[in-house]
Design a protein around this motif. Sequence first.
Motif, short mmCIF file in Angstrom:
data_model
loop_
_atom_site.label_atom_id
_atom_site.label_comp_id
_atom_site.label_asym_id
_atom_site.label_seq_id
_atom_site.Cartn_x
_atom_site.Cartn_y
_atom_site.Cartn_z
N GLU A 94 11.70 -6.67 -6.98
CA GLU A 94 10.83 -7.72 -7.51
C GLU A 94 9.41 -7.61 -6.97
O GLU A 94 8.44 -7.82 -7.69
CB GLU A 94 11.42 -9.11 -7.23
CG GLU A 94 12.63 -9.39 -8.09
CD GLU A 94 13.33 -10.68 -7.75
OE1 GLU A 94 12.98 -11.33 -6.73
OE2 GLU A 94 14.24 -11.07 -8.50
N GLN A 95 9.27 -7.23 -5.69
CA GLN A 95 7.94 -7.05 -5.12
C GLN A 95 7.23 -5.84 -5.74
O GLN A 95 6.04 -5.88 -6.00
CB GLN A 95 8.02 -6.87 -3.60
CG GLN A 95 8.18 -8.18 -2.86
CD GLN A 95 8.05 -7.97 -1.37
OE1 GLN A 95 9.00 -7.55 -0.73
NE2 GLN A 95 6.89 -8.26 -0.85
N ALA A 136 6.01 -6.83 -9.12
CA ALA A 136 4.82 -7.68 -9.01
C ALA A 136 3.56 -6.83 -8.75
O ALA A 136 2.50 -7.10 -9.33
CB ALA A 136 5.01 -8.70 -7.89
N GLU A 140 2.59 -4.98 -12.02
CA GLU A 140 2.21 -5.82 -13.16
C GLU A 140 0.77 -5.57 -13.64
O GLU A 140 0.55 -5.47 -14.85
CB GLU A 140 2.42 -7.30 -12.80
CG GLU A 140 2.54 -8.21 -13.98
CD GLU A 140 3.66 -7.85 -14.94
OE1 GLU A 140 3.40 -7.90 -16.15
OE2 GLU A 140 4.78 -7.51 -14.51
N THR A 182 2.02 -3.17 1.88
CA THR A 182 2.85 -4.34 1.61
C THR A 182 4.17 -4.28 2.36
O THR A 182 4.61 -5.28 2.94
CB THR A 182 3.11 -4.48 0.09
OG1 THR A 182 1.86 -4.64 -0.57
CG2 THR A 182 4.02 -5.65 -0.21
#
Length: 79
Positions: free
Chosen positions: A10-11, A14, A17, A53
């Motif tokens: 999911e990260q 993101a 995106e 990140t």
Amino acid sequence: MEREDVAVFEQVVALLEPFRKAEGAITRETDISQDLKLDSLAVMDLMMELEETFDVTIPLNLVAEIRTVGDLAEAIRRR
């Protein structure tokens, strides 16, 4: 699928995106260069952002083997 796998995926999605040019969701099967149309400079920028990140180092030889978003999430999870 483990929660950690889902969280990493999911990260990654993101972060990808802003690169998405076509309609439709980014899935584990999304091809980074074909579907997202990332050139080599954009891929390197993305890798630096992912390393920052997730506080990991992704070796350049491994980058060449990463084709899909699922491959990318798995490579990060293994680090």
